[in-house]
Design a protein around this motif. Sequence first.
Motif, PDB file in Angstrom:
ATOM      1  N   ASP A  88     153.324 -23.623 -26.004  1.00 24.74           N
ATOM      2  CA  ASP A  88     152.154 -24.499 -25.942  1.00 24.74           C
ATOM      3  C   ASP A  88     152.365 -25.748 -26.787  1.00 24.74           C
ATOM      4  O   ASP A  88     152.071 -26.872 -26.342  1.00 24.74           O
ATOM      5  N   ARG A 146     152.604 -29.662 -25.428  1.00 20.74           N
ATOM      6  CA  ARG A 146     151.713 -30.733 -25.877  1.00 20.74           C
ATOM      7  C   ARG A 146     152.511 -31.978 -26.260  1.00 20.74           C
ATOM      8  O   ARG A 146     152.071 -33.100 -26.036  1.00 20.74           O
ATOM      9  N   ASN A 197     152.365 -38.442 -27.892  1.00 23.60           N
ATOM     10  CA  ASN A 197     151.788 -37.109 -27.734  1.00 23.60           C
ATOM     11  C   ASN A 197     151.712 -36.374 -29.068  1.00 23.60           C
ATOM     12  O   ASN A 197     150.721 -35.698 -29.370  1.00 23.60           O
ATOM     13  N   TYR A 207     148.394 -35.032 -31.085  1.00 23.41           N
ATOM     14  CA  TYR A 207     148.286 -33.611 -31.420  1.00 23.41           C
ATOM     15  C   TYR A 207     148.100 -33.426 -32.923  1.00 23.41           C
ATOM     16  O   TYR A 207     147.305 -32.583 -33.359  1.00 23.41           O
ATOM     17  N   THR A 249     145.473 -21.585 -25.803  1.00 25.39           N
ATOM     18  CA  THR A 249     146.285 -22.592 -26.487  1.00 25.39           C
ATOM     19  C   THR A 249     146.329 -22.246 -27.968  1.00 25.39           C
ATOM     20  O   THR A 249     145.529 -21.426 -28.461  1.00 25.39           O
TER      21      THR A 249
END
Length: 293
Positions: free
Chosen positions: A36, A40, A154, A158, A273
């Motif tokens: 996961d 991400r 990204n 995150y 997640t």
Amino acid sequence: MNLRAGMCVLALVCAAFPAAAAEKMKVVATFSILGDIAGRIGGDAVEVKTLVGHDGDAHVYQATSADARAVAEARIVIANGLAFDDWALRLLKASGSKAAIVVASVGVTPVAGGHEHADPHAWQNVGNVLAYVGNIEHALATADPAHAAIYKMNADAYRAELQILDAEIRTSLAAIPPAQRNAVTTHGSFAYFAAAYGVTFTSPLGTSTDEQASAKSLAALITAIRRGGIKALFLENAADPRLMRQVAHETGVALGGTLYADALSTKDGPAPTYVGLMRHNLKLLTGAMAHGF
């Protein structure tokens, strides 16, 4: 055929047979939580294959031929490290893969687990996952510099989400009196959570589910629960529930639900997640600590 007609025919052919999309970089993650996190950061630029899937127990993983093929074809293999998934190194060698192996926990300070062994479950402290993100981002950008800007974008998004999550956990637990911040779980997988967020966890097993509880340690745990007024007793999704059911029966303390320690749930489950996993666990823990079951 005139030029205009020819161009029309060419346009129709192109529409019917679009150019193949750029091939995504193949990444293998050893277990679902890492998968996961990698997804991400990698986004649409990577194809992530997870070896130990949802509700799976990486402590007792057995490689399949499909796993060996996935590793052989990968550009990057992401492992947790801290002796959690050392089998990844053996699989990498056996498959003949040329993939780079990335240890996500590099930079994390190990803490002792339930039976004084180093706890490999470093992701239970959100602050440690920030280190995971940095390590994975660097590895992806090194292997695929053409998409480095995407990986950074990204990863930055995150990181911001993780910082909000960390603050949320701290605020929620701060509302629970310190004397009530204790829980019993199947195995010693929450030492990082305990150290970061001021919670005491006790378990009949050590840092691996691939252990057996001795009669002496089980009796000591049952006595401690009876004397300590512990309200929070939990199953774990990737562990055999029979041991904790026995503890619940012997102590009269009700089971408060299932925590997610080593693996995510299915997509339609309560912890699909990493962020969802931490929020699910927080809700169960604070509910039990504050009110009992």
